[in-house]
Write a protein that holds these residues in place. Sequence first.
Motif, PDB file in Angstrom:
ATOM      1  N   SER A  99       0.813  -1.210   0.000  1.00  0.00           N
ATOM      2  CA  SER A  99       0.000   0.000   0.000  1.00  0.00           C
ATOM      3  C   SER A  99       0.848   1.260   0.000  1.00  0.00           C
ATOM      4  O   SER A  99       1.937   1.296   0.552  1.00  0.00           O
ATOM      5  CB  SER A  99      -0.925   0.032   1.225  1.00  0.00           C
ATOM      6  OG  SER A  99      -1.881  -0.989   1.125  1.00  0.00           O
ATOM      7  N   VAL A 104      -5.541  11.725  -3.024  1.00  0.00           N
ATOM      8  CA  VAL A 104      -5.935  11.453  -4.406  1.00  0.00           C
ATOM      9  C   VAL A 104      -6.819  12.617  -4.833  1.00  0.00           C
ATOM     10  O   VAL A 104      -7.835  12.893  -4.192  1.00  0.00           O
ATOM     11  CB  VAL A 104      -6.686  10.103  -4.515  1.00  0.00           C
ATOM     12  CG1 VAL A 104      -7.147   9.878  -5.948  1.00  0.00           C
ATOM     13  CG2 VAL A 104      -5.778   8.957  -4.068  1.00  0.00           C
ATOM     14  N   VAL A 146     -13.286   1.254  -4.870  1.00  0.00           N
ATOM     15  CA  VAL A 146     -12.927   2.306  -3.919  1.00  0.00           C
ATOM     16  C   VAL A 146     -13.768   2.111  -2.664  1.00  0.00           C
ATOM     17  O   VAL A 146     -14.996   2.121  -2.734  1.00  0.00           O
ATOM     18  CB  VAL A 146     -13.186   3.715  -4.508  1.00  0.00           C
ATOM     19  CG1 VAL A 146     -12.775   4.793  -3.507  1.00  0.00           C
ATOM     20  CG2 VAL A 146     -12.458   3.903  -5.824  1.00  0.00           C
ATOM     21  N   PHE A 176      -6.129   8.343   0.796  1.00  0.00           N
ATOM     22  CA  PHE A 176      -6.442   6.956   0.477  1.00  0.00           C
ATOM     23  C   PHE A 176      -5.209   6.079   0.662  1.00  0.00           C
ATOM     24  O   PHE A 176      -4.079   6.548   0.571  1.00  0.00           O
ATOM     25  CB  PHE A 176      -6.907   6.830  -0.983  1.00  0.00           C
ATOM     26  CG  PHE A 176      -8.297   7.312  -1.235  1.00  0.00           C
ATOM     27  CD1 PHE A 176      -9.377   6.455  -1.153  1.00  0.00           C
ATOM     28  CD2 PHE A 176      -8.526   8.650  -1.536  1.00  0.00           C
ATOM     29  CE1 PHE A 176     -10.655   6.904  -1.377  1.00  0.00           C
ATOM     30  CE2 PHE A 176      -9.811   9.110  -1.762  1.00  0.00           C
ATOM     31  CZ  PHE A 176     -10.886   8.237  -1.681  1.00  0.00           C
ATOM     32  N   LEU A 178      -3.630   3.176  -1.440  1.00  0.00           N
ATOM     33  CA  LEU A 178      -3.696   2.577  -2.771  1.00  0.00           C
ATOM     34  C   LEU A 178      -3.000   1.221  -2.696  1.00  0.00           C
ATOM     35  O   LEU A 178      -1.845   1.147  -2.281  1.00  0.00           O
ATOM     36  CB  LEU A 178      -3.010   3.463  -3.809  1.00  0.00           C
ATOM     37  CG  LEU A 178      -3.680   4.801  -4.112  1.00  0.00           C
ATOM     38  CD1 LEU A 178      -3.334   5.855  -3.081  1.00  0.00           C
ATOM     39  CD2 LEU A 178      -3.289   5.290  -5.482  1.00  0.00           C
ATOM     40  N   LEU A 189      -8.566   1.240  -4.016  1.00  0.00           N
ATOM     41  CA  LEU A 189      -8.298   2.400  -3.178  1.00  0.00           C
ATOM     42  C   LEU A 189      -9.158   2.255  -1.934  1.00  0.00           C
ATOM     43  O   LEU A 189     -10.329   1.877  -2.031  1.00  0.00           O
ATOM     44  CB  LEU A 189      -8.661   3.706  -3.888  1.00  0.00           C
ATOM     45  CG  LEU A 189      -7.719   4.208  -4.976  1.00  0.00           C
ATOM     46  CD1 LEU A 189      -7.940   3.466  -6.269  1.00  0.00           C
ATOM     47  CD2 LEU A 189      -7.945   5.686  -5.201  1.00  0.00           C
TER      48      LEU A 189
END
Length: 198
Positions: A99, A104, A146, A176, A178, A189
């Motif tokens: 991660s 974002v 998401v 976030f 990712l 996300l």
Amino acid sequence: MADGTSLDERLAGLATDGRQGAAPMAAELIRARGDRRRRRKRAARASGGVLLAAAVVVGGLSLLRPASEPAPTAADPSPSVSAPRFVAPTPAPGEEYASELGYVYDAVDVGGGRVRVTVQQLRDEKGRAVPTGVVHDLTLPAVTPVEVERLAGGEPGDKRLEDVVGRLRAGPQWAFALDYDGEGRVQSLREAHWLTVG
């Protein structure tokens, strides 16, 4: 009668011989199973060591590989050389994903089922989001999963990237995590609702 007795004695003798013959056979099978188990353990340890050595070598080579400088774009003719470069995180051994934390923002639907976003990388310092100085762009499938919470008004839920483009058009606001796979592709996300941002 004597014949019957001798037959019984013979059968008893044969049964005793059979039991004596069977016991060593059972012990032999148990010993053979133990040997196989030891060989499997040794092989597993050896292959684990080989995999670890290979991972160390590959990791070392990727660190020693000369970094290729990206060509300047028309929009930014002189990119800052001092800014840290983005390197996609790679999953640790045995992990499926790695991660990256980041804001974002600047989401744009570029057509063809793709969305371009800017990511300003963050690090978690005791629950507080701190920028690292790394900023990069990603073009992702519009259907990228998401997970949202604050972005959806405090109601946890699952969306697709195309559903939240409007909310992510503004500047850095939503943090976030990712999730990258082993090939450097973003798989999902997850809103980093546990971080204090701002």
